[in-house]
Design a protein around this motif. Structure first.
Motif, PDB file in Angstrom:
ATOM      1  N   VAL A 190       0.847  -1.203   0.000  1.00 14.66           N
ATOM      2  CA  VAL A 190       0.000   0.000   0.000  1.00 14.66           C
ATOM      3  C   VAL A 190       0.879   1.249   0.000  1.00 14.66           C
ATOM      4  CG1 VAL A 190      -1.740   1.277   1.277  1.00 14.66           C
ATOM      5  CG2 VAL A 190      -1.884  -1.201   1.131  1.00 14.66           C
ATOM      6  N   GLY A 191       1.967   1.194   0.779  1.00 11.55           N
ATOM      7  CA  GLY A 191       2.880   2.335   0.828  1.00 11.55           C
ATOM      8  C   GLY A 191       3.447   2.656  -0.538  1.00 11.55           C
ATOM      9  N   THR A 192       3.877   1.609  -1.254  1.00 13.47           N
ATOM     10  CA  THR A 192       4.464   1.847  -2.572  1.00 13.47           C
ATOM     11  C   THR A 192       3.408   2.346  -3.551  1.00 13.47           C
ATOM     12  OG1 THR A 192       5.768  -0.083  -2.046  1.00 13.47           O
ATOM     13  CG2 THR A 192       6.068   0.844  -4.219  1.00 13.47           C
ATOM     14  N   LEU A 193       2.210   1.722  -3.494  1.00 10.52           N
ATOM     15  CA  LEU A 193       1.126   2.169  -4.377  1.00 10.52           C
ATOM     16  C   LEU A 193       0.903   3.664  -4.223  1.00 10.52           C
ATOM     17  CD1 LEU A 193      -1.701  -0.522  -4.074  1.00 10.52           C
ATOM     18  CD2 LEU A 193      -0.680   0.330  -6.173  1.00 10.52           C
ATOM     19  N   ASN A 194       0.871   4.121  -2.985  1.00  9.94           N
ATOM     20  CA  ASN A 194       0.608   5.534  -2.761  1.00  9.94           C
ATOM     21  C   ASN A 194       1.817   6.397  -3.073  1.00  9.94           C
ATOM     22  OD1 ASN A 194      -2.098   5.541  -2.047  1.00  9.94           O
ATOM     23  ND2 ASN A 194      -1.589   4.655  -0.066  1.00  9.94           N
ATOM     24  N   LEU A 195       3.003   5.839  -2.817  1.00  9.92           N
ATOM     25  CA  LEU A 195       4.217   6.611  -3.094  1.00  9.92           C
ATOM     26  C   LEU A 195       4.309   6.950  -4.584  1.00  9.92           C
ATOM     27  CD1 LEU A 195       7.045   7.612  -1.977  1.00  9.92           C
ATOM     28  CD2 LEU A 195       7.921   5.529  -3.006  1.00  9.92           C
ATOM     29  N   VAL A 196       4.068   5.956  -5.449  1.00 16.03           N
ATOM     30  CA  VAL A 196       4.291   6.215  -6.872  1.00 16.03           C
ATOM     31  C   VAL A 196       3.190   7.075  -7.478  1.00 16.03           C
ATOM     32  CG1 VAL A 196       5.652   4.137  -7.199  1.00 16.03           C
ATOM     33  CG2 VAL A 196       3.211   4.059  -7.625  1.00 16.03           C
ATOM     34  N   ARG A 197       2.054   7.260  -6.759  1.00 20.96           N
ATOM     35  CA  ARG A 197       1.045   8.170  -7.301  1.00 20.96           C
ATOM     36  C   ARG A 197       1.247   9.580  -6.781  1.00 20.96           C
ATOM     37  NH1 ARG A 197      -4.638   6.833  -5.843  1.00 20.96           N
ATOM     38  NH2 ARG A 197      -3.926   6.892  -3.696  1.00 20.96           N
ATOM     39  N   SER A 198       2.175   9.701  -5.806  1.00 18.11           N
ATOM     40  CA  SER A 198       2.325  11.003  -5.168  1.00 18.11           C
ATOM     41  C   SER A 198       3.280  11.882  -5.967  1.00 18.11           C
ATOM     42  CB  SER A 198       2.870  10.820  -3.754  1.00 18.11           C
ATOM     43  OG  SER A 198       4.210  10.391  -3.851  1.00 18.11           O
ATOM     44  N   ARG A 199       3.500  13.086  -5.465  1.00 20.45           N
ATOM     45  CA  ARG A 199       4.433  14.019  -6.082  1.00 20.45           C
ATOM     46  C   ARG A 199       5.824  13.402  -6.197  1.00 20.45           C
ATOM     47  NH1 ARG A 199       4.791  19.537  -6.362  1.00 20.45           N
ATOM     48  NH2 ARG A 199       6.934  20.274  -6.499  1.00 20.45           N
ATOM     49  N   ILE A 200       6.245  12.706  -5.110  1.00 19.63           N
ATOM     50  CA  ILE A 200       7.583  12.105  -5.102  1.00 19.63           C
ATOM     51  C   ILE A 200       7.699  11.042  -6.185  1.00 19.63           C
ATOM     52  CG2 ILE A 200       9.181  10.749  -3.716  1.00 19.63           C
ATOM     53  CD1 ILE A 200       7.976  12.060  -1.248  1.00 19.63           C
ATOM     54  N   GLY A 201       6.672  10.179  -6.251  1.00 18.28           N
ATOM     55  CA  GLY A 201       6.716   9.092  -7.229  1.00 18.28           C
ATOM     56  C   GLY A 201       6.756   9.623  -8.647  1.00 18.28           C
ATOM     57  N   ARG A 202       5.943  10.655  -8.900  1.00 18.62           N
ATOM     58  CA  ARG A 202       5.948  11.244 -10.252  1.00 18.62           C
ATOM     59  C   ARG A 202       7.321  11.842 -10.574  1.00 18.62           C
ATOM     60  NH1 ARG A 202       0.535  10.693 -12.768  1.00 18.62           N
ATOM     61  NH2 ARG A 202      -0.325   9.470 -11.082  1.00 18.62           N
ATOM     62  N   ALA A 203       7.940  12.431  -9.564  1.00 19.20           N
ATOM     63  CA  ALA A 203       9.277  12.992  -9.786  1.00 19.20           C
ATOM     64  C   ALA A 203      10.260  11.876 -10.138  1.00 19.20           C
ATOM     65  CB  ALA A 203       9.749  13.749  -8.543  1.00 19.20           C
ATOM     66  N   PHE A 204      10.152  10.741  -9.425  1.00 18.64           N
ATOM     67  CA  PHE A 204      11.025   9.611  -9.717  1.00 18.64           C
ATOM     68  C   PHE A 204      10.871   9.200 -11.171  1.00 18.64           C
ATOM     69  CE2 PHE A 204      11.095   7.785  -5.116  1.00 18.64           C
ATOM     70  CZ  PHE A 204      11.917   8.816  -4.756  1.00 18.64           C
ATOM     71  N   ILE A 205       9.609   9.051 -11.608  1.00 18.17           N
ATOM     72  CA  ILE A 205       9.355   8.575 -12.968  1.00 18.17           C
ATOM     73  C   ILE A 205       9.890   9.581 -13.981  1.00 18.17           C
ATOM     74  CG2 ILE A 205       7.525   8.022 -14.607  1.00 18.17           C
ATOM     75  CD1 ILE A 205       5.934   6.979 -12.155  1.00 18.17           C
ATOM     76  N   ALA A 206       9.738  10.868 -13.664  1.00 20.12           N
ATOM     77  CA  ALA A 206      10.245  11.899 -14.574  1.00 20.12           C
ATOM     78  C   ALA A 206      11.760  11.784 -14.716  1.00 20.12           C
ATOM     79  CB  ALA A 206       9.867  13.285 -14.056  1.00 20.12           C
ATOM     80  N   ILE A 207      12.452  11.529 -13.591  1.00 23.13           N
ATOM     81  CA  ILE A 207      13.913  11.397 -13.646  1.00 23.13           C
ATOM     82  C   ILE A 207      14.299  10.182 -14.470  1.00 23.13           C
ATOM     83  CG2 ILE A 207      15.953  10.891 -12.257  1.00 23.13           C
ATOM     84  CD1 ILE A 207      14.743  12.598 -10.067  1.00 23.13           C
ATOM     85  N   ARG A 208      13.530   9.092 -14.324  1.00 22.19           N
ATOM     86  CA  ARG A 208      13.835   7.888 -15.085  1.00 22.19           C
ATOM     87  C   ARG A 208      13.689   8.150 -16.587  1.00 22.19           C
ATOM     88  NH1 ARG A 208       9.309   3.533 -14.825  1.00 22.19           N
ATOM     89  NH2 ARG A 208       8.344   5.116 -16.109  1.00 22.19           N
ATOM     90  N   ASP A 209      12.599   8.837 -16.951  1.00 27.26           N
ATOM     91  CA  ASP A 209      12.317   8.971 -18.376  1.00 27.26           C
ATOM     92  C   ASP A 209      13.246   9.962 -19.057  1.00 27.26           C
ATOM     93  OD1 ASP A 209      10.440   7.079 -18.184  1.00 27.26           O
ATOM     94  OD2 ASP A 209       8.735   8.458 -18.026  1.00 27.26           O
TER      95      ASP A 209
END
Lengths: 354, 297
Positions: A190-209
């Protein structure tokens, strides 16, 4: 309730971000939850212990996926972070007699701190160099634990840890540990599910892409890369603590480079950048050696002599394991999660696929 | 009281071992230089070559002069096949895919080799006398001298190859910029295959030298772990760097083993090169001789 739909009709951001995009997802989750609650009552203790191992692996795989799958960094030293968590918790539990609800976060935080330090090179280097730097981190941490008796407890670098106590009872049986581990596995999911939908998670994905584009739209790369390493290592540390409590002993041999590769294999076979994939990968990689052993013991005698089988099993595991990593990379880079999605989307519009 | 004789012996030994590390690192550098792929299975290549040589010598009873060429040819074929089946589909994919593919390959080789060649450690006797070669104050073990000479021979051969031969120039062009090389009519995929084949040759002779030193079994693959400090120190894409990096790692680990081991209780040999490597990564990630690629992170 059992209606069929013919496409995605999302009209609001809330609908797009919903945890359960379709009613049937809610039912699937409910069914899986029910199954996990019934399982320990009906299964033999041996199978419960396998489920326990899977839950420990799930936490670690989720953590590694945050770093590798979502942020696009790489770590070949994750098992070392697990050992940091394991030995921190073991020392706190044995020397200061602290309960698990102190040692568990302490182990995680210690691993997060060490992970962030090992992650510092990621600010200057990437790709191959980062892989080698984390490999060095793994070897250096392993060596340190092995050679500093103050950390490792001296003899054979292992510390016996009393099992966790909850409401005055010590969790000794696999059945009791099941609920203990299940709680943390669900918390991690649940923590990860919420983390990747949050501002932080989106930032992570942006850095990856596209890291340069991410920096231009105002993401502080320095902060988020270190944060990814810290969060990921926190999960790894918690995995180490859980595994230590599961085994009743902290031992560095459980956290060598082979384990790091096991966890990388989990997220690659399961699916990079996917939470369901981490779970699939944890299940798959944990079950693989068990299935090979069962299969060889029951049917191996048709092909090989009895004495050969015992020698064959560990080698066969290595061959299948490495072969599967390569196969998935070449043929299905998005892993089991992608296969599952293909099956699902096929049946979703079945029988009216147009 | 500083013991010069002891230090000198450590350094001499370090130089020889270091040149043998360079032998393995050369294969790694070749592949990286030409194809930008990272071979985490270099140690396993060496192990496989060692197994082929001992397999020919002991199981098939072939003479030495036949076993080594068979191993060389076998490893070249293996390199070609590997490039074709595993690496080519991964061109253009993220770097972690290539890294994990070679790690997977390493795992397969470590599982498969003992099945075919047996799990026991097999001795690999070189057809040369065993007595140490005495040169003034130095006494050198012949097996390591052979390894060191092989390494220096490869340095000379590759230097000539990359500077003078048509194929070598084409390979440098491919390494420099694949698209431009393609536009100039160079068959890039062919040169990728050639690079892997050449890595196979180096691995075959590495297997000979290291197998003679340590004996051939699964643990032979562990020398592959030493490749990373060597190539990072020297520079990932430099043949000369592989030699210099090897020398540094060999000398440093021998000095560490001689002077630090008694203080901390052993194991510094495997530890010191990695500390050195981390420092290098912080200060100068492209190594001493590596090409300085400006890549901001």
């Amino acid at each position: 309730m059992f209606h069929r739909e013919s496409g995605y009709y999302k009209t609001s951001y809330a609908a797009d971000m919903a945890l359960y995009p379709l009613p049937i997802a809610r039912w699937t989750v409910a069914a899986v939850a029910l199954a996990t609650c019934i399982a320990p009552f009906v299964l033999h203790e041996y199978y419960v212990s396998i489920l326990n191992l899977i839950m420990v692996a799930t936490v670690g795989a989720l953590g590694l996926n945050i770093l590798v799958g979502y942020t696009g960094q790489i770590s070949i030293g994750h098992a070392a972070f697990m050992s940091v968590g394991a030995y921190t918790a073991a020392n706190l539990a044995v020397r200061l007699d602290l309960p698990f609800w102190v040692t568990l976060p302490a182990g995680g935080l210690m691993a997060a701190a060490i992970g962030a330090i090992v992650g510092i090179p990621s600010l200057r280097i990437k790709g191959l160099y980062l892989a080698i730097a984390t490999l060095a981190g793994q070897l250096i941490i392993e060596w340190t634990i092995n050679h500093v008796p103050w950390i490792s407890g001296g003899a054979q670098a292992s510390i016996e840890v009393p099992r966790p106590t909850l409401f005055g009872t010590q969790l000794k049986t696999q059945f009791q540990l099941y609920w203990f581990l299940l709680f943390f596995a669900v918390l991690a999911i649940v923590g990860t599910l919420n983390l990747v939908r949050s501002r932080i998670g989106r930032a992570f994905i942006a850095i990856r892409d596209q890291d340069i584009a991410a920096e231009i739209i105002g993401i502080n790369i320095f902060r988020y890369k270190l944060l990814a390493f810290a969060i990921s290592s926190f999960y790894a540390g918690v995995t180490g603590v859980l595994y230590t409590y599961y085994l009743g002993i902290a031992n560095y041999e459980q956290f060598q480079i082979v384990t790091s590769i096991d966890y990388l294999a989990m997220i690659i076979i399961g699916g990079l950048g996917s939470i369901l994939g981490s779970i699939f990968g944890a299940i798959f990689v944990t079950l693989l050696p068990i299935v090979i052993r069962l299969g060889m013991e029951n049917w191996g005698s048709f092909l090989f002599g009895d004495a050969d089988i015992r020698n064959l099993i560990p080698n066969l595991r290595l061959i299948l394991f490495g072969g599967l990593i390569i196969l998935f990379l070449v043929l299905e880079p998005e892993g089991l999660n992608r296969l599952w999605r293909n099956i699902r989307s096929y049946f979703r519009v079945w029988p009216f696929s147009y | 009281m500083f013991d010069w004789g002891f230090t000198l012996a450590l350094v001499t030994n370090g130089v020889l071992i270091g040149l043998m590390y360079s032998l393995i690192a050369l294969g790694f550098v070749l592949v990286y230089k030409a194809t930008d792929a990272i071979n985490f299975a270099q140690g396993e290549f060496v192990m496989l070559a060692g197994f082929i040589i001992t397999g020919m010598l002991l199981l098939a009873g072939a003479p030495f002069w036949l076993s080594v060429p068979v191993a060389v040819l076998g490893m070249v074929a293996f390199g070609f096949g590997l490039e074709r089946v595993v690496l080519r589909p991964l061109i253009g994919r993220p770097i972690i895919a290539v890294i994990m593919a070679t790690i997977g390959l390493a795992t397969v080789l470590r599982g498969a080799a003992p099945l075919f060649f047996g799990a026991e450690t097999q001795a690999l006797p070189l057809p040369i006398p065993d007595e140490p070669i005495v040169l003034g104050p130095f006494s050198l073990p012949p097996g390591q001298v052979v390894g060191a000479l092989l390494s220096l021979g490869f340095l000379a051969a590759f230097s000539w190859f990359f500077l003078k031969s048509r194929m070598g120039v084409a390979m440098r062009a491919v390494a420099d910029n694949q698209q431009v090389a393609m536009a100039m009519g160079i068959n890039v995929e062919r040169y990728f295959a050639i690079a892997w084949g050449m890595a196979g040759i180096v691995a075959a002779l590495g297997g000979l030298a290291w197998g003679a030193l340590l004996g051939v079994d699964v643990h032979l693959a562990l020398v592959g772990l030493k490749v990373f400090p060597v190539v990072i120190l020297g520079g990932l894409d430099s043949v000369l760097g592989a030699i210099v990096g090897g020398l540094i790692v060999g000398i440093v680990e021998n000095l560490a083993a001689g002077y630090l081991d008694p203080l901390v209780g052993g194991g510094t040999k495997d530890f010191a090169p990695y500390v050195l490597m981390i420092l290098m990564l912080m200060i100068r990630p492209y190594g001493i001789f590596g090409k300085r690629r400006i890549e901001r992170v």
